[in-house]
Write a protein that holds these residues in place. Structure first.
Motif, PDB file in Angstrom:
ATOM      1  N   LYS A 145       1.029  -1.249   0.059  1.00 30.70           N
ATOM      2  CA  LYS A 145      -0.042  -0.078   0.145  1.00 30.70           C
ATOM      3  C   LYS A 145       0.873   1.354  -0.008  1.00 30.70           C
ATOM      4  CE  LYS A 145      -3.879  -2.016   2.466  1.00 30.70           C
ATOM      5  NZ  LYS A 145      -4.803  -1.997   3.719  1.00 30.70           N
ATOM      6  N   ALA A 146       2.079   1.051   0.519  1.00 28.25           N
ATOM      7  CA  ALA A 146       2.901   2.318   0.819  1.00 28.25           C
ATOM      8  C   ALA A 146       3.560   2.622  -0.569  1.00 28.25           C
ATOM      9  CB  ALA A 146       4.025   1.990   1.773  1.00 28.25           C
ATOM     10  N   LEU A 147       3.674   1.586  -1.462  1.00 28.22           N
ATOM     11  CA  LEU A 147       4.469   1.757  -2.697  1.00 28.22           C
ATOM     12  C   LEU A 147       3.198   2.205  -3.719  1.00 28.22           C
ATOM     13  CD1 LEU A 147       6.559  -1.205  -3.091  1.00 28.22           C
ATOM     14  CD2 LEU A 147       7.348   0.977  -2.282  1.00 28.22           C
ATOM     15  N   ASP A 148       2.204   1.829  -3.497  1.00 28.28           N
ATOM     16  CA  ASP A 148       1.025   2.289  -4.176  1.00 28.28           C
ATOM     17  C   ASP A 148       0.714   3.788  -4.096  1.00 28.28           C
ATOM     18  OD1 ASP A 148       0.293  -0.268  -5.442  1.00 28.28           O
ATOM     19  OD2 ASP A 148      -1.174  -0.803  -3.967  1.00 28.28           O
ATOM     20  N   ASN A 153       0.876   9.207  -5.418  1.00 29.90           N
ATOM     21  CA  ASN A 153       1.178  10.704  -5.125  1.00 29.90           C
ATOM     22  C   ASN A 153       2.455  11.439  -5.610  1.00 29.90           C
ATOM     23  OD1 ASN A 153      -1.162  11.524  -2.935  1.00 29.90           O
ATOM     24  ND2 ASN A 153      -0.701   9.275  -2.992  1.00 29.90           N
ATOM     25  N   SER A 154       2.818  10.856  -6.820  1.00 30.43           N
ATOM     26  CA  SER A 154       4.498  11.313  -7.538  1.00 30.43           C
ATOM     27  C   SER A 154       4.128  12.444  -8.529  1.00 30.43           C
ATOM     28  CB  SER A 154       5.243  10.089  -7.712  1.00 30.43           C
ATOM     29  OG  SER A 154       4.586   9.216  -8.491  1.00 30.43           O
ATOM     30  N   GLY A 155       3.084  12.476  -8.828  1.00 33.25           N
ATOM     31  CA  GLY A 155       2.747  13.279 -10.076  1.00 33.25           C
ATOM     32  C   GLY A 155       3.653  12.685 -11.409  1.00 33.25           C
ATOM     33  N   TRP A 374       2.908  -0.513  10.535  1.00 36.46           N
ATOM     34  CA  TRP A 374       1.691  -0.528  10.390  1.00 36.46           C
ATOM     35  C   TRP A 374       1.030   0.449   9.584  1.00 36.46           C
ATOM     36  CZ3 TRP A 374       4.257  -0.209  15.033  1.00 36.46           C
ATOM     37  CH2 TRP A 374       4.735   0.871  15.471  1.00 36.46           C
ATOM     38  N   GLY A 375       2.042   1.278   9.044  1.00 36.98           N
ATOM     39  CA  GLY A 375       1.452   2.091   7.994  1.00 36.98           C
ATOM     40  C   GLY A 375       1.155   3.463   8.123  1.00 36.98           C
ATOM     41  N   ASP A 376       1.548   3.971   9.445  1.00 37.43           N
ATOM     42  CA  ASP A 376       1.218   5.228   9.761  1.00 37.43           C
ATOM     43  C   ASP A 376       2.424   6.434   9.029  1.00 37.43           C
ATOM     44  OD1 ASP A 376      -0.829   4.925  11.279  1.00 37.43           O
ATOM     45  OD2 ASP A 376       0.310   5.001  13.093  1.00 37.43           O
ATOM     46  N   ASP A 393      -1.909   7.643   6.943  1.00 34.60           N
ATOM     47  CA  ASP A 393      -1.562   6.466   6.802  1.00 34.60           C
ATOM     48  C   ASP A 393      -1.728   5.934   5.437  1.00 34.60           C
ATOM     49  OD1 ASP A 393      -4.236   5.458   6.800  1.00 34.60           O
ATOM     50  OD2 ASP A 393      -4.525   5.827   8.850  1.00 34.60           O
ATOM     51  N   VAL A 394      -1.648   4.513   5.161  1.00 29.86           N
ATOM     52  CA  VAL A 394      -1.556   4.119   3.897  1.00 29.86           C
ATOM     53  C   VAL A 394      -3.043   3.800   3.342  1.00 29.86           C
ATOM     54  CG1 VAL A 394       0.806   2.988   4.208  1.00 29.86           C
ATOM     55  CG2 VAL A 394      -1.338   1.806   4.820  1.00 29.86           C
ATOM     56  N   ASP A 395      -3.951   3.663   4.189  1.00 30.65           N
ATOM     57  CA  ASP A 395      -5.376   3.367   4.057  1.00 30.65           C
ATOM     58  C   ASP A 395      -6.127   4.921   3.725  1.00 30.65           C
ATOM     59  OD1 ASP A 395      -5.432   0.656   4.291  1.00 30.65           O
ATOM     60  OD2 ASP A 395      -5.205   1.113   6.429  1.00 30.65           O
TER      61      ASP A 395
END
Length: 469
Positions: A145-148, A153-155, A374-376, A393-395
């Motif tokens: 999820k972080a890579l997604d 969000n990298s434009g 945990w994705g924060d 967070d990633v969600d």
């Protein structure tokens, strides 16, 4: 703004606003010192007035200089003014008014794949990998999820960076490998290119890790504090903090040698931390070189002022002398063809970073984020665990734009101590996390760290001058 200093016999004049560096004789050095309060900053080239010439000339004559030499020095000053390389006006502050409105994209993530560690380094800001929280390993699902998020969000930015960090990331090696593979699978369809990096204490390095890193990791940072007795006193295995009987040196150094030998032309750094226990840290840097390591770094510890290993203001004269000693030996070895690279002595005087990076630095909280197991999201790894800086967070993505906006405005002109500092365009205002830790503000500075940074910049410029001589 002009900054002048003498180092290793070189008379150096830095025109801060243009970035021009001039290595001069003593006469020119003294002439510029007399001229600065009379001329100040110039918006565009002007002729030095007769009154100013007369006043500078009188001052130089009083120092014993010859009239003909004085005339030549004044002519040289005028020529540098005409080329806009001396007494130039600061044009960068004009960019600041648009910083908050400046559109930024996320270009880098620090993935905390392991909030756990197999060492118990005494100075660890991450509390032995726990970051003052709970031990945890990042799951593949959270990392995915972080890579997604990064891609989304990298434009239009094509090159993205992901650092696998901890604690000790090799304690979650299988997830690291899976996330690299997932990142590679995203590249073609999204027109992106991932640059993966890894920071490790080396204990778990084996042939598989070496082979994989040589294929996939653009840079690997290998932690080592120098000589065996220095490293082992500060970097023991867990459970050995009191009365250290054995440390990590004998475990990791053979692995590092093998790793570096196999690395070829790919980047790596041997990265150490010096404390009050080794104020002779130049010997540790030279020890790296003697071990055959060509890419080195040694950082000052930043820690609780009550700890015995923490550097104190009274240590500064000794440390400044140590940087000078290191610079001289570094230069000597370079000229002998036995050189190595020391991170803080690498400086680009011709191109350098873009304006935004010159003014605001690493991009923490805006272009660069840290991700917990945990994705924060936090502004960087040093803010992890400070709930007042939790960005999202990633969600849910980034839900605290106000925090990001605060980091956007964290620049050299927002920091009163930076405004009159010659080093501001080299250090970009220093570390926001250190500022917050010592002063409770993002726009102050870590004063002791600033003094060390200024000294390193002076040494780096001197080395450039000496190698060009």
């Amino acid at each position: 703004m002009i900054h002048q200093y003498i180092n290793n016999g070189y008379y150096i004049i830095l025109d801060v606003n243009s970035g021009s560096v001039h290595v001069t004789d003593k006469l020119m050095y003294d002439a510029v010192a007399l001229a600065e309060p009379l001329i100040g900053e110039i918006e565009k080239p002007v002729e030095i007035s007769d009154n100013i010439r007369t006043e500078i000339g009188a001052g130089l004559k009083a120092m014993g200089y010859d009239a003909e030499d004085i005339y030549e020095a004044l002519s040289d000053i005028q020529e540098l003014i005409n080329m806009e390389e001396l007494f130039t006006k600061d044009i960068y502050e004009l960019y600041i008014k648009d910083f908050k409105a400046r559109k930024t994209v996320v270009k880098a993530l620090c993935l905390h794949v392991a909030h756990d560690c197999n060492l118990a380094c005494r100075y660890c800001f991450a509390d032995e990998g726990e970051y003052h929280g709970r031990r945890a390993l990042m799951s593949y699902e959270v990392g995915k999820k972080a890579l997604d998020f990064l891609v989304a969000n990298s434009g239009k930015r094509r090159n993205l960076e992901v650092d696998f960090f901890g604690g000790e990331p090799l304690m979650n090696w299988h997830v690291v490998k899976k996330l690299v593979a997932y990142g590679r699978s995203l590249e073609e369809d999204n027109d992106k290119k991932f640059r993966f990096t890894l920071t490790t204490n080396g204990v778990l390095i084996n042939d598989e890790v070496i082979d994989f890193c040589n294929r996939e990791m653009s840079n690997v940072v290998l932690s080592l504090d120098g000589r065996k007795e220095i490293n082992d006193a500060m970097r023991p295995a867990r459970g050995q903090r009191a009365g250290v009987r054995s440390g990590s040196y004998d475990i990791i150094v053979p692995k590092y040698k093998k790793f570096v030998k196999s690395r070829g032309t790919k980047d790596y750094f041997i990265r150490g931390t010096y404390t009050r226990n080794n104020l002779d840290f130049s010997n540790d840097v030279l020890h790296f070189a003697e071990l055959g390591f060509k890419q080195t770094s040694m950082e000052p510890v930043v820690g609780d002022e009550n700890e015995s290993y923490t550097i104190k203001p009274d240590d500064l004269p000794r440390i400044m002398e140590e940087y000078d000693n290191l610079a001289k030996e570094y230069l000597k070895r370079k000229k002998e063809g036995k050189g190595f690279n020391f991170f803080h002595f690498n400086i680009d005087l011709t191109h350098g970073p873009c304006v935004a990076k010159k003014l605001s630095g690493c991009g923490a909280g805006t272009e660069y984020l840290a991700v917990t197991p945990w994705g924060d999201f936090y502004p960087c790894h040093q803010f992890v665990g400070r709930e007042e800086f939790l960005l999202g967070d990633v969600d849910r993505g980034l839900i605290r734009q106000d925090i990001s906006d605060e980091f956007k405005m964290c620049n050299v002109y927002a920091k009163p101590k930076c405004r009159e500092c010659f080093a501001r365009f080299y250090c970009s205002g220093g570390c926001a996390a250190n500022s917050y830790s010592f002063h409770g503000s993002l726009t102050d500075t870590y004063d002791l760290g600033c003094e060390l940074q200024k000294k390193r910049i002076e040494c780096a410029i001197m080395i450039k001058a000496a190698l060009a001589d």
